[in-house]
Design a protein around this motif. Structure first.
Motif, PDB file in Angstrom:
ATOM      1  N   GLN A 202      48.718  59.708   3.633  1.00  0.00           N
ATOM      2  CA  GLN A 202      48.745  60.989   2.942  1.00  0.00           C
ATOM      3  C   GLN A 202      47.647  61.077   1.890  1.00  0.00           C
ATOM      4  O   GLN A 202      47.348  60.111   1.199  1.00  0.00           O
ATOM      5  CB  GLN A 202      50.106  61.173   2.259  1.00  0.00           C
ATOM      6  CG  GLN A 202      50.283  62.496   1.535  1.00  0.00           C
ATOM      7  CD  GLN A 202      51.652  62.601   0.873  1.00  0.00           C
ATOM      8  OE1 GLN A 202      52.454  61.662   0.937  1.00  0.00           O
ATOM      9  NE2 GLN A 202      51.918  63.728   0.249  1.00  0.00           N
ATOM     10  N   ARG A 203      47.049  62.261   1.777  1.00  0.00           N
ATOM     11  CA  ARG A 203      46.093  62.511   0.705  1.00  0.00           C
ATOM     12  C   ARG A 203      46.857  63.078  -0.479  1.00  0.00           C
ATOM     13  O   ARG A 203      47.259  64.232  -0.499  1.00  0.00           O
ATOM     14  CB  ARG A 203      45.008  63.507   1.140  1.00  0.00           C
ATOM     15  CG  ARG A 203      43.955  63.783   0.051  1.00  0.00           C
ATOM     16  CD  ARG A 203      43.066  64.946   0.432  1.00  0.00           C
ATOM     17  NE  ARG A 203      42.009  65.173  -0.544  1.00  0.00           N
ATOM     18  CZ  ARG A 203      42.158  65.826  -1.701  1.00  0.00           C
ATOM     19  NH1 ARG A 203      43.358  66.320  -2.038  1.00  0.00           N
ATOM     20  NH2 ARG A 203      41.123  65.996  -2.516  1.00  0.00           N
ATOM     21  N   ARG A 204      47.039  62.255  -1.494  1.00  0.00           N
ATOM     22  CA  ARG A 204      47.747  62.700  -2.693  1.00  0.00           C
ATOM     23  C   ARG A 204      46.781  63.181  -3.764  1.00  0.00           C
ATOM     24  O   ARG A 204      47.163  63.911  -4.679  1.00  0.00           O
ATOM     25  CB  ARG A 204      48.596  61.558  -3.266  1.00  0.00           C
ATOM     26  CG  ARG A 204      49.606  60.992  -2.269  1.00  0.00           C
ATOM     27  CD  ARG A 204      50.641  60.131  -2.942  1.00  0.00           C
ATOM     28  NE  ARG A 204      50.049  59.142  -3.843  1.00  0.00           N
ATOM     29  CZ  ARG A 204      50.749  58.335  -4.630  1.00  0.00           C
ATOM     30  NH1 ARG A 204      52.074  58.407  -4.634  1.00  0.00           N
ATOM     31  NH2 ARG A 204      50.149  57.444  -5.407  1.00  0.00           N
TER      32      ARG A 204
ATOM     33  N   TYR B 121      45.028  58.355  -7.888  1.00  0.00           N
ATOM     34  CA  TYR B 121      44.887  56.910  -7.732  1.00  0.00           C
ATOM     35  C   TYR B 121      44.648  56.308  -9.108  1.00  0.00           C
ATOM     36  O   TYR B 121      44.401  57.016 -10.086  1.00  0.00           O
ATOM     37  CB  TYR B 121      43.703  56.579  -6.811  1.00  0.00           C
ATOM     38  CG  TYR B 121      42.390  57.147  -7.306  1.00  0.00           C
ATOM     39  CD1 TYR B 121      41.565  56.444  -8.178  1.00  0.00           C
ATOM     40  CD2 TYR B 121      41.984  58.431  -6.918  1.00  0.00           C
ATOM     41  CE1 TYR B 121      40.384  56.986  -8.658  1.00  0.00           C
ATOM     42  CE2 TYR B 121      40.799  58.982  -7.388  1.00  0.00           C
ATOM     43  CZ  TYR B 121      40.007  58.256  -8.263  1.00  0.00           C
ATOM     44  OH  TYR B 121      38.843  58.800  -8.738  1.00  0.00           O
TER      45      TYR B 121
ATOM     46  N   SER C   5      45.959  54.920   0.637  1.00  0.00           N
ATOM     47  CA  SER C   5      45.569  55.493   1.921  1.00  0.00           C
ATOM     48  C   SER C   5      44.048  55.618   1.982  1.00  0.00           C
ATOM     49  O   SER C   5      43.375  55.698   0.945  1.00  0.00           O
ATOM     50  CB  SER C   5      46.211  56.872   2.108  1.00  0.00           C
ATOM     51  OG  SER C   5      45.668  57.810   1.181  1.00  0.00           O
TER      52      SER C   5
ATOM     53  N   ASP D 270      43.012  58.814   0.118  1.00  0.00           N
ATOM     54  CA  ASP D 270      42.865  58.740  -1.337  1.00  0.00           C
ATOM     55  C   ASP D 270      41.708  57.828  -1.737  1.00  0.00           C
ATOM     56  O   ASP D 270      41.086  58.024  -2.792  1.00  0.00           O
ATOM     57  CB  ASP D 270      44.167  58.263  -1.988  1.00  0.00           C
ATOM     58  CG  ASP D 270      45.181  59.380  -2.134  1.00  0.00           C
ATOM     59  OD1 ASP D 270      44.779  60.558  -2.105  1.00  0.00           O
ATOM     60  OD2 ASP D 270      46.378  59.081  -2.280  1.00  0.00           O
TER      61      ASP D 270
ATOM     62  N   ASN E 231      47.211  53.078  -5.567  1.00  0.00           N
ATOM     63  CA  ASN E 231      48.172  54.092  -5.994  1.00  0.00           C
ATOM     64  C   ASN E 231      49.103  53.557  -7.083  1.00  0.00           C
ATOM     65  O   ASN E 231      49.166  52.379  -7.331  1.00  0.00           O
ATOM     66  CB  ASN E 231      48.989  54.600  -4.800  1.00  0.00           C
ATOM     67  CG  ASN E 231      48.156  55.430  -3.841  1.00  0.00           C
ATOM     68  OD1 ASN E 231      48.236  55.261  -2.640  1.00  0.00           O
ATOM     69  ND2 ASN E 231      47.348  56.345  -4.365  1.00  0.00           N
TER      70      ASN E 231
END
Length: 213
Positions: free
Chosen positions: A164-166, A169, A187, A190, A213
Motif C-alpha cells: 500500500q502507498r500510505r 515513512y 512497501s 512508500d 514505516n
C-alpha cells in the motif's frame, strides 16, 4: 517540476519510482538496457535505452537532468559499483549544472545494534551477499568522490515489497527503522515516495540513509 532520469526504470523498485515521479508531475526519462523492457514503461515517461555504466549514456542524459536515480537490479557483474564510478567520473565535468544522484542501495550496508554491517553478519542471506558487497563498494565510491551531490537510500532488511502507498515513512541513518511494535519494513510504493521526496527536498546530502514505516 524536476527533470528526473531513472536508470532501471522497469524493475520492481524503479517502476514505482517512475510512477511516483510522474504522479507528482515531474518529467521522467525512464532508462533500461533491454529495449523490450523499455516498451512496458508508463506512457507518460520518456523511455530510452541506455546503460548507467556507460559514460556516453550518462553524459548524454545527465546534462539535461535535475536528478539521476540509480535503481538497477543486481546482475552477475558489479553493476552498482560500476554505476557509481561512472557517475562520479562524469558528473563533476558538468559543473554546477550536474544533477543530484539518488542511488538505491542495499540493506546490507546498514548496521546492527553492535555496529556490524548487516552484510557481514552470519544470518545475512548468502544469495544476497554478492549484490550487497557490490553496493558497499558503490557507497565507498560516492563517499570518496568530490564535486558530486548524492544520497544513497537503503531499503529495510525485511518486509520490503509491493504493498500500500500510505505516503508516510520514517528515516534512519545507520540502523534499520523499527516501529513501535518492533517491526521492520516498508512497501516499495512508500520507498518510492521517499526517493522522490529526497529529490524535491534534499535532506541527506552525501550520505546513506534508510526508511521504514
Amino acid at each position: 517540476m524536476a527533470r528526473i532520469v531513472v536508470f532501471g526504470a522497469a524493475g520492481q523498485i524503479g517502476r514505482r519510482i517512475t510512477d511516483e515521479a510522474i504522479r507528482r508531475g515531474h518529467e521522467v526519462t525512464a532508462v533500461e538496457v533491454d529495449a523490450s523492457r523499455v516498451k512496458k514503461l508508463a506512457r507518460k515517461a520518456n523511455a530510452v535505452e541506455g546503460d548507467v555504466t556507460s559514460r556516453d549514456t550518462v553524459q548524454r542524459l545527465a546534462q539535461e537532468a535535475d536528478a539521476v536515480v540509480v535503481a538497477v537490479g543486481g546482475v552477475d557483474r558489479p553493476v552498482h559499483a560500476n554505476a557509481a564510478r561512472t557517475l562520479v567520473d562524469v558528473l563533476p565535468r558538468l559543473g554546477e549544472q550536474a544533477p543530484l544522484v539518488v542511488h538505491v542501495s542495499s540493506a546490507g550496508t546498514l548496521e546492527d545494534e553492535n555496529g556490524q554491517r548487516l552484510v557481514d553478519t552470519s544470518d545475512f542471506p548468502a544469495a544476497e551477499r554478492k549484490d550487497a558487497l557490490d553496493q558497499v563498494d558503490a557507497l565507498d565510491t560516492y563517499r570518496g568522490a568530490r564535486g558530486v551531490r548524492w544520497a544513497a537510500i537503503a531499503p529495510p532488511p525485511q518486509n520490503f515489497g509491493s504493498g500500500q502507498r500510505r505516503g508516510a515513512y520514517r528515516t534512519g541513518v545507520d540502523h534499520p527503522v523499527i516501529d513501535a511494535q518492533g517491526q521492520i519494513g516498508i512497501s516499495t510504493e512508500d520507498f518510492a515516495v521517499a526517493v522522490i521526496d529526497e529529490i524535491e527536498h534534499p535532506r541527506n546530502r552525501n550520505r546513506r540513509f534508510t526508511v521504514g514505516n
